[in-house]
Design a protein around this motif. Structure first.
Motif, PDB file in Angstrom:
ATOM      1  N   UNK A  19       0.902  -0.989   0.304  1.00 20.32           N
ATOM      2  CA  UNK A  19       0.437   0.052  -0.141  1.00 20.32           C
ATOM      3  C   UNK A  19       0.461   0.901  -0.283  1.00 20.32           C
ATOM      4  N   UNK A  20       0.307   2.109  -0.098  1.00 16.85           N
ATOM      5  CA  UNK A  20       1.343   3.326  -0.189  1.00 16.85           C
ATOM      6  C   UNK A  20       1.653   4.601   1.110  1.00 16.85           C
ATOM      7  N   UNK A  21       3.284   4.214   1.957  1.00 15.84           N
ATOM      8  CA  UNK A  21       2.703   4.339   3.462  1.00 15.84           C
ATOM      9  C   UNK A  21       4.505   4.342   3.217  1.00 15.84           C
ATOM     10  N   UNK A  22       4.351   5.342   3.971  1.00 21.35           N
ATOM     11  CA  UNK A  22       5.542   6.171   4.586  1.00 21.35           C
ATOM     12  C   UNK A  22       6.819   6.814   3.422  1.00 21.35           C
ATOM     13  N   UNK A  23       5.861   7.162   2.224  1.00 16.65           N
ATOM     14  CA  UNK A  23       6.989   7.436   1.357  1.00 16.65           C
ATOM     15  C   UNK A  23       6.335   6.421   0.067  1.00 16.65           C
ATOM     16  N   UNK A  24       6.123   5.570   0.278  1.00 19.71           N
ATOM     17  CA  UNK A  24       6.594   4.263  -1.464  1.00 19.71           C
ATOM     18  C   UNK A  24       5.351   3.990  -1.146  1.00 19.71           C
ATOM     19  N   UNK A  25       4.735   4.174  -2.892  1.00 19.79           N
ATOM     20  CA  UNK A  25       3.885   3.691  -2.840  1.00 19.79           C
ATOM     21  C   UNK A  25       3.673   2.450  -3.491  1.00 19.79           C
ATOM     22  N   UNK A  26       4.505   1.618  -3.361  1.00 17.07           N
ATOM     23  CA  UNK A  26       4.337  -0.079  -3.363  1.00 17.07           C
ATOM     24  C   UNK A  26       5.122  -0.805  -2.143  1.00 17.07           C
ATOM     25  N   UNK A  27       4.835   0.318  -0.550  1.00 16.61           N
ATOM     26  CA  UNK A  27       5.031  -0.256   0.495  1.00 16.61           C
ATOM     27  C   UNK A  27       4.949  -1.703   0.607  1.00 16.61           C
ATOM     28  N   UNK A  28       5.903  -2.476   1.362  1.00 19.53           N
ATOM     29  CA  UNK A  28       4.881  -4.089   1.627  1.00 19.53           C
ATOM     30  C   UNK A  28       4.165  -4.079   2.773  1.00 19.53           C
ATOM     31  N   UNK A  29       4.291  -2.653   3.417  1.00 20.66           N
ATOM     32  CA  UNK A  29       3.718  -2.497   5.410  1.00 20.66           C
ATOM     33  C   UNK A  29       2.904  -2.408   5.388  1.00 20.66           C
ATOM     34  N   UNK A  30       1.802  -3.396   4.568  1.00 22.09           N
ATOM     35  CA  UNK A  30       0.224  -3.243   5.126  1.00 22.09           C
ATOM     36  C   UNK A  30       0.100  -3.164   5.952  1.00 22.09           C
ATOM     37  N   UNK A  31       0.672  -4.497   7.116  1.00 21.59           N
ATOM     38  CA  UNK A  31      -0.284  -5.311   8.040  1.00 21.59           C
ATOM     39  C   UNK A  31       0.707  -4.722   9.643  1.00 21.59           C
ATOM     40  N   UNK A  32       0.575  -3.895  10.506  1.00 23.44           N
ATOM     41  CA  UNK A  32       1.944  -3.447  11.233  1.00 23.44           C
ATOM     42  C   UNK A  32       1.658  -4.565  12.464  1.00 23.44           C
ATOM     43  N   UNK A  33       1.041  -5.606  12.260  1.00 24.08           N
ATOM     44  CA  UNK A  33       1.657  -6.844  12.914  1.00 24.08           C
ATOM     45  C   UNK A  33       2.354  -7.842  12.814  1.00 24.08           C
ATOM     46  N   UNK A  34       2.859  -7.309  11.637  1.00 22.34           N
ATOM     47  CA  UNK A  34       3.776  -8.267  11.280  1.00 22.34           C
ATOM     48  C   UNK A  34       4.734  -8.446  11.610  1.00 22.34           C
ATOM     49  N   UNK A  35       6.043  -9.369  12.211  1.00 25.32           N
ATOM     50  CA  UNK A  35       6.831  -9.143  12.932  1.00 25.32           C
ATOM     51  C   UNK A  35       8.338  -8.765  11.169  1.00 25.32           C
ATOM     52  N   UNK A  36       9.025  -8.575  11.993  1.00 24.60           N
ATOM     53  CA  UNK A  36       9.787  -7.925  11.008  1.00 24.60           C
ATOM     54  C   UNK A  36      10.417  -8.670  10.152  1.00 24.60           C
ATOM     55  N   UNK A  37      11.385  -9.813  10.539  1.00 24.36           N
ATOM     56  CA  UNK A  37      11.961 -11.084   9.927  1.00 24.36           C
ATOM     57  C   UNK A  37      11.301 -11.779   8.884  1.00 24.36           C
ATOM     58  N   UNK A  38       9.665 -11.155   8.609  1.00 25.30           N
ATOM     59  CA  UNK A  38       8.950 -11.754   7.751  1.00 25.30           C
ATOM     60  C   UNK A  38       9.278 -10.916   6.680  1.00 25.30           C
ATOM     61  N   UNK A  39       9.862  -9.561   6.913  1.00 31.68           N
ATOM     62  CA  UNK A  39       9.750  -8.951   5.908  1.00 31.68           C
ATOM     63  C   UNK A  39      11.419  -9.094   5.175  1.00 31.68           C
ATOM     64  N   UNK A  40      12.280  -9.686   6.216  1.00 30.84           N
ATOM     65  CA  UNK A  40      13.726  -9.491   5.781  1.00 30.84           C
ATOM     66  C   UNK A  40      13.973 -10.887   4.298  1.00 30.84           C
ATOM     67  N   UNK A  41      12.635 -11.672   4.507  1.00 26.68           N
ATOM     68  CA  UNK A  41      12.951 -12.786   3.938  1.00 26.68           C
ATOM     69  C   UNK A  41      12.740 -12.196   2.240  1.00 26.68           C
ATOM     70  N   UNK A  42      10.948 -11.499   2.895  1.00 26.49           N
ATOM     71  CA  UNK A  42      10.607 -11.194   1.550  1.00 26.49           C
ATOM     72  C   UNK A  42      11.716 -10.093   0.387  1.00 26.49           C
ATOM     73  N   UNK A  43      12.570  -9.512   1.804  1.00 27.96           N
ATOM     74  CA  UNK A  43      14.068  -8.465   0.809  1.00 27.96           C
ATOM     75  C   UNK A  43      14.641  -9.276   0.310  1.00 27.96           C
ATOM     76  N   UNK A  44      15.198 -10.565   1.264  1.00 28.57           N
ATOM     77  CA  UNK A  44      15.920 -11.352   0.591  1.00 28.57           C
ATOM     78  C   UNK A  44      15.846 -12.422  -0.954  1.00 28.57           C
ATOM     79  N   UNK A  45      14.015 -12.529  -0.471  1.00 32.60           N
ATOM     80  CA  UNK A  45      13.806 -12.967  -1.917  1.00 32.60           C
ATOM     81  C   UNK A  45      13.986 -12.493  -3.522  1.00 32.60           C
ATOM     82  N   UNK A  46      13.795 -10.608  -2.542  1.00 29.29           N
ATOM     83  CA  UNK A  46      13.148  -9.777  -3.630  1.00 29.29           C
ATOM     84  C   UNK A  46      14.725  -9.907  -4.975  1.00 29.29           C
ATOM     85  N   UNK A  47      15.786  -9.984  -3.835  1.00 29.21           N
ATOM     86  CA  UNK A  47      17.456  -9.723  -4.543  1.00 29.21           C
ATOM     87  C   UNK A  47      17.489 -11.039  -5.283  1.00 29.21           C
ATOM     88  N   UNK A  48      17.459 -11.923  -4.455  1.00 34.70           N
ATOM     89  CA  UNK A  48      16.799 -13.099  -5.262  1.00 34.70           C
ATOM     90  C   UNK A  48      16.211 -13.951  -7.035  1.00 34.70           C
TER      91      UNK A  48
END
Length: 371
Positions: free
Chosen positions: A81-110
């Motif tokens: 969603x459009x949050x924190x200045x990024x129109x495609x910010x992945x953080x739509x759910x504020x209850x997700x743990x931070x490590x969840x996003x670290x895996x999404x980041x690592x997948x995106x790089x791969x």
């Protein structure tokens, strides 16, 4: 492979296994079903492991580029969603743990390495910057927080962002990211090194065990293959970037402990986790427990330690686990538990078998020299 062990499966067998996985677990939209009896998609952090495994298999074989692009944009289109200045910010759910996003980041790089789609790399960079900028501080001595809203725990998994930082250091070697709590700017390599030092000082014990978290929760001292894998992958990246052999020495301690502690049988098959203060060593349920994926994270870290660190003494162990998963396959689907066949498995469990096969073939193909 050294030690006389040679896997009998080939890249063609891996291709067949991945195609069977996509046909069985993949959805038309680009998600992955939870198991054979439940079509609801895996949570995005588990799906990120599947997606990164697919990207790594693609890098090895040259296949599934379209599937990787599709599954990335499925994730982004349903979790942003459009949050924190990024129109495609992945953080739509504020209850997700931070490590969840670290895996999404690592997948995106791969996935970027496979597709060349710069948007994926830019998104990985933006999210790494976001979490480092606001959720890394000196409480407990350093490290990333596990949750953004409730800062009561720092653990090993949430510091997987350091792996992403090490990867980003190759693309942006001089760029700095400002950390608001600390009031300083650090390069990606410095972020990775700072985090590594904190992880080592906080969680690595003399015998190579790697503990889990600070917080006062009852499982602080638990031992997980997940955590060993995170540390091994980070050590491998930092050695590759700096050629500092201390990273190899630390990693050997962790790998050697994992090889004896989490395994069974003469082949040392990875099957256990360890609830230190509770039930002790246990086998995660292959259908109902997301922890079935932890050993796949270990094997990925081990593979990086072999290829980037030149630690060929672990090739045989990696190959034995991959071979066992393939030998206990159901149809063309590798076993989720490695040492026996299972009729049903969580999607990430089956993906662990794919990961083991991919990394065994990838590590052998790289033919690293001992360092």
């Amino acid at each position: 492979m050294p030690s006389g062990h040679i896997v009998t499966f080939t890249r063609a067998d891996l291709v067949r296994a991945v195609n069977a996985f996509l046909e069985t677990y993949g959805t038309a939209e680009g998600d992955f079903r939870t198991d054979l009896e439940h079509a609801e998609p895996l949570h995005f952090w588990e799906a990120a492991f599947v997606r990164q495994t697919l990207a790594d298999a693609s890098r090895l074989t040259g296949q599934w580029h379209d599937e990787i692009s599709k599954t990335y944009y499925r994730y982004e289109n349903t979790h942003s969603t459009d949050r924190f200045g990024n129109p495609e910010c992945w953080i739509a759910n504020d209850t997700d743990w931070n490590d969840d996003y670290s895996w999404a980041v690592q997948f995106a790089l791969a996935a970027y390495q496979v597709t060349g789609d710069r948007h994926l790399r830019e998104q990985a960079k933006w999210h790494t910057d976001f979490f480092y900028r606001g959720y890394y501080d000196d409480a407990y001595g350093g490290g990333f927080w596990r949750e953004r809203g409730t800062k009561d725990q720092k653990d090993v998994p949430s510091n997987g962002f350091a792996i992403a930082a090490a990867e980003l250091a190759r693309y942006y070697p001089t760029e700095t990211v400002h950390n608001d709590p600390l009031g300083t700017g650090r390069t990606y390599l410095e972020i990775a090194k700072d985090t590594y030092d904190w992880l080592k000082d906080s969680f690595l014990r003399a015998d190579g065990r790697f503990e889990n978290s600070f917080s006062g929760r009852e499982w602080d001292g638990n031992l997980y293959t997940y955590n060993a894998g995170v540390f091994l992958e980070l050590a491998a990246n930092l050695y590759d970037l700096t050629k500092d052999r201390s990273y190899l020495a630390d990693g050997v301690r962790v790998a050697d402990f994992a090889r004896t502690h989490f395994t069974t049988g003469s082949g040392q098959l990875v099957v256990y986790e360890d609830d230190v203060d509770g039930k002790g060593r246990y086998r995660p349920d292959p259908v109902d427990s997301y922890e079935i994926v932890f050993k796949g994270i270990l094997l990925r870290g081990l593979s990086r330690f072999i290829t980037l660190g030149g630690q060929t003494q672990y090739l045989d162990w990696l190959g034995t686990n991959a071979q066992a998963s393939y030998d206990h396959r159901t149809g063309d689907l590798p076993s989720a538990v490695f040492d026996q066949a299972v009729g049903n498995a969580r999607g990430t469990g089956a993906a662990c078998g794919l990961a083991a096969m991919t990394y065994a073939l990838m590590s052998t193909a790289a033919e690293p020299s001992p360092r």
